[in-house]
Write a protein that holds these residues in place. Sequence first.
Motif: not given
Length: 142
Positions: A46-50, A52-58, A62-65, A69-82
Amino acid sequence: MSERRRLTTLETVHENRSWLFTIRDQYGEPDEAILVPCGDGVEAWINRCTHEAQRFDTGRGAAMRDGQIICPKHGSMFDSCSGYCDNGEAADTTLPAVDVSVDDGVVYLTDDTVTFAHEGGIDEGDDGDDDDGPASTSHIGF
């Protein structure tokens, strides 16, 4: 299991780093999902951070490194596989998954709980309104 729906190719997701699409839940409500590379395959979330519901891809990808997947608001990073986040404001949360499969380089939606609406974000739907702004009778534009 419901019929699978062709989304895009594995190559497209890997070249663009993400692929945005809109789905509808069992009540017909729209939501956005993204496909992201995971090793040689892909995963869908689902295309939102857990946090604050910030969209990853607008609509620009999506910002990735380093496979995250990087949340554009606070910088939290989510593993793309898990989908798991171990840092920042969203630490110890996991993105809601959308079931997909890959067959011969083609990515298919296989999630029984949603239906495919269209490629792109919710606002890019084919509702016949090509105007990007709110409906108004005013002659003033912003």
